[in-house]
Design a protein around this motif. Structure first.
Motif, PDB file in Angstrom:
ATOM      1  N   SER A  37      36.601  22.242  -8.994  1.00  0.00           N
ATOM      2  CA  SER A  37      35.359  22.860  -9.436  1.00  0.00           C
ATOM      3  C   SER A  37      34.237  22.589  -8.450  1.00  0.00           C
ATOM      4  CB  SER A  37      34.961  22.341 -10.821  1.00  0.00           C
ATOM      5  OG  SER A  37      34.675  20.958 -10.783  1.00  0.00           O
ATOM      6  N   VAL A  38      33.253  23.482  -8.465  1.00  0.00           N
ATOM      7  CA  VAL A  38      32.006  23.344  -7.720  1.00  0.00           C
ATOM      8  C   VAL A  38      30.883  23.341  -8.750  1.00  0.00           C
ATOM      9  CG1 VAL A  38      30.488  24.361  -5.986  1.00  0.00           C
ATOM     10  CG2 VAL A  38      32.977  24.548  -5.738  1.00  0.00           C
ATOM     11  N   PHE A  39      29.904  22.442  -8.600  1.00  0.00           N
ATOM     12  CA  PHE A  39      28.873  22.303  -9.629  1.00  0.00           C
ATOM     13  C   PHE A  39      27.497  22.098  -9.013  1.00  0.00           C
ATOM     14  CE2 PHE A  39      30.516  18.113  -8.669  1.00  0.00           C
ATOM     15  CZ  PHE A  39      29.372  17.350  -8.512  1.00  0.00           C
ATOM     16  N   GLN A  40      26.475  22.388  -9.830  1.00  0.00           N
ATOM     17  CA  GLN A  40      25.087  22.120  -9.478  1.00  0.00           C
ATOM     18  C   GLN A  40      24.360  21.683 -10.735  1.00  0.00           C
ATOM     19  OE1 GLN A  40      22.581  25.066  -7.209  1.00  0.00           O
ATOM     20  NE2 GLN A  40      21.340  25.015  -9.074  1.00  0.00           N
ATOM     21  N   THR A  41      23.745  20.488 -10.695  1.00  0.00           N
ATOM     22  CA  THR A  41      23.010  19.950 -11.834  1.00  0.00           C
ATOM     23  C   THR A  41      21.567  19.716 -11.429  1.00  0.00           C
ATOM     24  OG1 THR A  41      25.012  18.834 -12.610  1.00  0.00           O
ATOM     25  CG2 THR A  41      22.928  18.138 -13.579  1.00  0.00           C
ATOM     26  N   ALA A  46       1.551   9.498 -17.458  1.00  0.00           N
ATOM     27  CA  ALA A  46       2.612  10.092 -16.652  1.00  0.00           C
ATOM     28  C   ALA A  46       2.322  11.561 -16.401  1.00  0.00           C
ATOM     29  CB  ALA A  46       3.954   9.946 -17.355  1.00  0.00           C
ATOM     30  N   VAL A  47       2.908  12.070 -15.344  1.00  0.00           N
ATOM     31  CA  VAL A  47       2.976  13.501 -15.092  1.00  0.00           C
ATOM     32  C   VAL A  47       4.458  13.858 -14.983  1.00  0.00           C
ATOM     33  CG1 VAL A  47       0.748  13.621 -13.937  1.00  0.00           C
ATOM     34  CG2 VAL A  47       2.806  13.137 -12.592  1.00  0.00           C
ATOM     35  N   THR A  48       4.764  15.146 -15.054  1.00  0.00           N
ATOM     36  CA  THR A  48       6.162  15.563 -14.968  1.00  0.00           C
ATOM     37  C   THR A  48       6.379  16.411 -13.731  1.00  0.00           C
ATOM     38  OG1 THR A  48       5.713  17.473 -16.388  1.00  0.00           O
ATOM     39  CG2 THR A  48       6.532  15.477 -17.447  1.00  0.00           C
ATOM     40  N   ILE A  49       7.579  16.281 -13.181  1.00  0.00           N
ATOM     41  CA  ILE A  49       7.932  17.027 -11.980  1.00  0.00           C
ATOM     42  C   ILE A  49       9.357  17.554 -12.154  1.00  0.00           C
ATOM     43  CG2 ILE A  49       6.457  15.661 -10.460  1.00  0.00           C
ATOM     44  CD1 ILE A  49       8.964  14.172  -9.568  1.00  0.00           C
ATOM     45  N   ASP A  50       9.685  18.599 -11.390  1.00  0.00           N
ATOM     46  CA  ASP A  50      11.069  19.036 -11.252  1.00  0.00           C
ATOM     47  C   ASP A  50      11.652  18.238 -10.095  1.00  0.00           C
ATOM     48  OD1 ASP A  50      10.639  20.784 -13.260  1.00  0.00           O
ATOM     49  OD2 ASP A  50      10.385  22.539 -11.986  1.00  0.00           O
ATOM     50  N   ALA A  51      12.489  17.257 -10.441  1.00  0.00           N
ATOM     51  CA  ALA A  51      12.687  16.162  -9.497  1.00  0.00           C
ATOM     52  C   ALA A  51      13.940  16.220  -8.660  1.00  0.00           C
ATOM     53  CB  ALA A  51      12.678  14.838 -10.267  1.00  0.00           C
ATOM     54  N   GLN A  52      15.097  16.623  -9.201  1.00  0.00           N
ATOM     55  CA  GLN A  52      16.332  16.274  -8.522  1.00  0.00           C
ATOM     56  C   GLN A  52      17.392  17.345  -8.713  1.00  0.00           C
ATOM     57  OE1 GLN A  52      17.753  12.389  -9.574  1.00  0.00           O
ATOM     58  NE2 GLN A  52      19.704  12.618  -8.544  1.00  0.00           N
ATOM     59  N   ARG A  53      18.234  17.492  -7.699  1.00  0.00           N
ATOM     60  CA  ARG A  53      19.418  18.356  -7.789  1.00  0.00           C
ATOM     61  C   ARG A  53      20.607  17.594  -7.244  1.00  0.00           C
ATOM     62  NH1 ARG A  53      18.964  24.337  -5.763  1.00  0.00           N
ATOM     63  NH2 ARG A  53      18.121  24.481  -7.892  1.00  0.00           N
ATOM     64  N   ASN A  54      21.665  17.506  -8.042  1.00  0.00           N
ATOM     65  CA  ASN A  54      22.945  16.946  -7.609  1.00  0.00           C
ATOM     66  C   ASN A  54      23.957  18.081  -7.558  1.00  0.00           C
ATOM     67  OD1 ASN A  54      21.661  14.514  -7.731  1.00  0.00           O
ATOM     68  ND2 ASN A  54      23.091  13.549  -9.143  1.00  0.00           N
ATOM     69  N   GLU A  55      24.582  18.250  -6.412  1.00  0.00           N
ATOM     70  CA  GLU A  55      25.549  19.335  -6.262  1.00  0.00           C
ATOM     71  C   GLU A  55      26.743  18.835  -5.467  1.00  0.00           C
ATOM     72  OE1 GLU A  55      23.246  22.347  -4.417  1.00  0.00           O
ATOM     73  OE2 GLU A  55      22.679  21.116  -2.691  1.00  0.00           O
ATOM     74  N   GLY A  56      27.895  19.444  -5.733  1.00  0.00           N
ATOM     75  CA  GLY A  56      29.087  19.009  -5.037  1.00  0.00           C
ATOM     76  C   GLY A  56      30.323  19.692  -5.560  1.00  0.00           C
TER      77      GLY A  56
END
Length: 814
Positions: free
Chosen positions: A636-640, A661-671
């Motif tokens: 499989s190939v994924f993107q989170t 606090a403030v909020t951000i769109d922070a992270q992408r894990n893919e593989g």
């Protein structure tokens, strides 16, 4: 890896162990020493009078075969009692005497019951059974008990549009890890994050995110305390990607499920004992009684274990005792009840962790052969859990499932002191290469934790364009309360690194503990959900669902005897949708979208709640087998994506005071990841797994860090059994595990890459007794495995991996 049960294809579902719902196939279960080497081999067989379907289930369980048996042919038929020395073929014919049925062999271990004179190439639903044989699924399914991550909907793993990795008890035992759950990091993109040797259960990351560990498909708080003893576990599952639709608030990498042992339909007793060169002794019992007390509606299974762990350092120690009886009541033809009670007691002198410099290096003043693992406390943990499940089928197409569990954990820690990294605000000057000194902190703790879980759901099965489809609706409630008392003695030291190579137990015996209430933490989760599996034809399945969660928590902090109450409430609606399509008779493609959420209790500068962190996952892959099962694989190939992440509001940071606090769109894990099993010829199996992951920020910020996770991870394991000659039955094999380096951005040091080699040699002394020698870490690599915290900072409990270990095991069946 071998998998211990098969589940046939779309229209051919298993006969459940308790002769239940519209079942049309029987699948293999645990293979035993009685398994036929071939259909002509004769063994002593005893078959009681009674249901033909139950007799066939028992044979499939004992003799490691798959039997395709349409319920329209066998349900309602009985067999007479007989005992004889007989071959498998003759046994089948004896069972079918007096009927108009016969049995044909489709593959080496796959058989089919059919009307005498029927063309064996065609099944009752018009499908070719060679296709059926090729699509036997690779997972153990425990009947109607919802222990597996795929049990809520009657869906076979081949059509599940997500990645599911499993490993059964036989393969767990063959790998020979002293702590069986460690086998999980042989899966791609699964990594031990924190090694809580004190309680015996590590914490894991999956695809770079913290992964909860479940018990029988239900979330349990306090993973390091309330996990089942390994003697209770039948297999481990790892479902990749977000799983909030099934569990509520969990992160997006995946979840780990420990499936516990359930009673079987045949009687057996198994005893395993093992030990290693450090002096560790382990004994595990598995006792199953079918038709207990002479009642065919009552089955019983008792599992338990005793472990006396000894380690390289003499000061470190851990002892465990666990026991779990399970009873299954077959109430009439439509109702089943299963109950169990689990008890576990653990006495620990845990590893203090290795004090390192902030770059991850070991101070030269430490002799790792003598210092490694100094004990720092005396801890006792007692865990008691009760669970029950009722399943009732009615109106031919409805099934009601009700589950409940209650668990209580009590931890008492005396003189819980430790050596830290001294680069934090620990009250001391901090260690450096020019000032190699450190401090110890002594305290006592009492922690009481109570968990409750209740779940009710209704499954509806319907005919959709000639195919069976399923819809489930349900609701659940989970609550957890933790009360903590402590007595803190303050810092002890400083100790010069050059004079610290000995155990330090602070002030035990000098000051009586004066416990003070530390905090009371409570969580409540109310949930409503619905899922469906729609099949409009024989090659396409669509699976989806929606879930609504109301999550509430409160924390009473008793700092300075002045209780401070903080509360939060978050609601979230999460979805998942996926489809799987059969590309060929043996290969399926899938695509999916899934969501997860993680509660966050922080507020913005306008006093509004930040809301939950959200995670979304996209995945596409293939699964199936090639060349009639020569290669079984999943790829499989994924993107989170991780979004709405709460970080410190830079406009209000004042030293350590960071209220908003403030909020951000922070992270992408893919593989991507690949699991595979190759059967090159009789007796030889090779498992090969590989995972790759890339972590990157979606926004530039200094407030969010990647957790240390290997970019590349691979494992290969081979298992060969000699088939002929005087060495017949001799098993040998081994494996290699590779983890690329991990970077801790919090501390800016690396966990170095490591390659580990393992080996084993086993032999069947006779039909009921076998012996096995495992050697773990053959080259005795010394490597930093965990950093003591999920984010990779050096939290004072960083651990080195298992040194070279020789483990000798003896298994006997009665």
């Amino acid at each position: 890896m071998k998998h211990t049960l098969s589940n046939a294809s779309n229209h051919v579902t298993q006969i459940n162990f308790r002769k239940k719902i519209a079942a049309t196939a029987i699948a293999t279960v645990l293979s035993t020493s009685l398994a036929f080497a071939n259909a002509d081999m004769q063994v002593d067989v005893s078959v009681p009078a009674g249901s033909l379907s139950k007799a066939i289930v028992s044979i499939a369980q004992q003799y490691d075969v798959t039997i395709v048996a349409p319920d329209a042919l066998i349900l309602g038929l009985n067999t007479t009692e007989f005992a004889d020395k007989i071959s498998l073929d003759a046994l089948f014919q004896r069972l079918l005497d007096g009927t108009d049925l016969s049995i044909v062999q489709l593959d080496e271990k796959i058989y089919k019951v059919q009307k005498t004179g029927t063309d064996s190439s065609t099944s009752t639903d018009g499908k070719n059974d060679s296709v059926l044989a090729e699509n036997v699924e690779i997972i153990e399914v425990i009947g109607e008990f919802q222990q597996s991550l795929v049990d809520r909907l009657p869906i076979k793993p081949q059509e599940l549009p997500f990645t599911l990795d499993t490993i059964g008890r036989d393969d767990i035992d063959i790998r020979g890890f002293i702590r069986p759950i460690d086998v999980l990091d042989t899966f791609p993109n699964v990594q031990i994050s924190i090694d809580t040797l004190g309680s015996g259960t590590p914490l894991f990351l999956v695809r770079g995110f913290e992964a909860p560990v479940l018990i029988d498909n239900r979330l349990v708080e306090a993973r390091d305390l309330a996990q089942p003893d390994s003697s209770f576990v039948e297999r481990y599952e790892v479902l990749k990607g977000p799983a909030s639709i099934a569990l509520g608030p969990v992160s997006g990498g995946g979840v780990i499920n420990a499936v516990t042992k359930s009673p079987r339909d045949f009687t057996f007793t198994t005893l395993n004992v093992s030990g290693d060169q450090f002096g560790t002794f382990i004994a595990e019992l598995d006792w199953n009684v079918a038709e207990a007390l002479g009642n065919d509606a009552l089955d019983f299974r008792l599992s338990g274990g005793y472990r006396d762990f000894e380690f390289d350092p003499e000061e470190q120690d851990r002892k465990e005792f666990a026991l779990r009886p399970v009873i299954v009541f077959d109430i009439g033809s439509d109702t089943i009840v299963k109950t169990s009670v689990g008890y576990k007691n653990t006495d620990i002198k845990p590893n203090v962790g290795f004090p390192l410099y902030s770059d991850g290096s070991v101070p030269e003043e430490f002799d790792t052969d003598t210092f490694f693992g100094l004990a720092s406390a005396y801890i006792e943990v007692e865990d008691i859990g009760f669970d029950a499940q009722l399943t009732h089928s009615f109106l031919d197409n409805l099934r009601l499932v009700a589950r409940g569990a209650v668990q209580s954990t009590d931890l008492n820690a005396v003189d819980r002191n430790g050596l830290y990294n001294y680069t934090y605000n620990d009250g001391g000057p901090g260690a450096s290469r020019s000032n190699p000194v450190g401090y110890s902190y002594s305290q006592t703790n009492n922690i009481d934790r109570d968990n409750e879980f209740f779940d009710v759901q209704l499954l509806y099965s319907l005919d959709l364009l000639g195919q069976e489809s399923n819809i489930v609706v349900g609701g659940s409630y989970r609550t957890s309360e933790t009360a903590s008392d402590q007595s803190f003695y303050g810092a002890i030291g400083p100790f010069a690194f050059s004079n610290i190579d000995e155990p330090r137990f602070g002030v035990i015996g000098q000051i009586d503990p004066a416990f003070v209430r530390d905090q009371v933490f409570t969580e409540d989760l109310w949930s409503l959900y619905s899922e469906f599996a729609l099949r409009t034809n024989s090659w396409l399945s669509v699976v989806g669902g929606v879930r609504y969660d109301d999550f509430e928590n409160s924390n009473i902090n008793f700092a300075d005897n002045d209780p401070v109450l903080s509360t939060s409430e978050e609601t979230a609606t999460t979805y998942r949708l996926g489809a799987s399509a059969r590309i060929t008779s043996s290969i399926t493609g899938f695509i999916s979208y899934a969501e997860a959420f993680v509660p966050q209790s922080r507020i913005r500068s306008n006093n509004e709640a930040v809301g939950p962190e959200l995670l979304t996952n996209y995945e596409i892959g293939l699964k199936g087998n090639i060349s009639n099962g020569l290669v079984v694989f999943s790829a499989s190939v994924f993107q989170t994506d991780r979004t709405n992440v709460a970080v410190d509001d830079p406009a209000f940071i004042d030293g350590f005071f960071r209220p908003f606090a403030v909020t951000i769109d922070a992270q992408r894990n893919e593989g991507f990841e690949i699991t595979s099993e190759l059967t090159l010829f009789d007796g030889l199996t090779i498992s090969a797994n590989y995972g790759y992951i890339k972590q990157r920020l979606l926004e530039n910020t200094e407030n969010v860090f990647f957790v240390p996770f290997p970019e590349n991870q691979a494992s290969v394991f081979s298992d060969y059994t000699i088939q002929t000659g005087f060495l017949k039955g001799l098993r040998l094999g081994g494996g290699v595990r590779y983890f690329s380096s991990r970077i801790s951005e919090v501390e800016t040091f690396d966990f170095p890459s490591v390659t580990l080699f393992d080996g084993f040699l086993g032999f069947d002394i006779n039909e009921t007794t076998s012996i096995q020698l495992n050697v773990l870490n053959l080259t005795d690599e010394q490597y930093l495995e965990t950093g003591g915290t999920t984010d990779g900072s050096l939290g004072g409990q960083q651990q080195f991996g298992t040194p070279m270990t020789f483990r000798l095991s003896l298994r006997a069946e009665f």
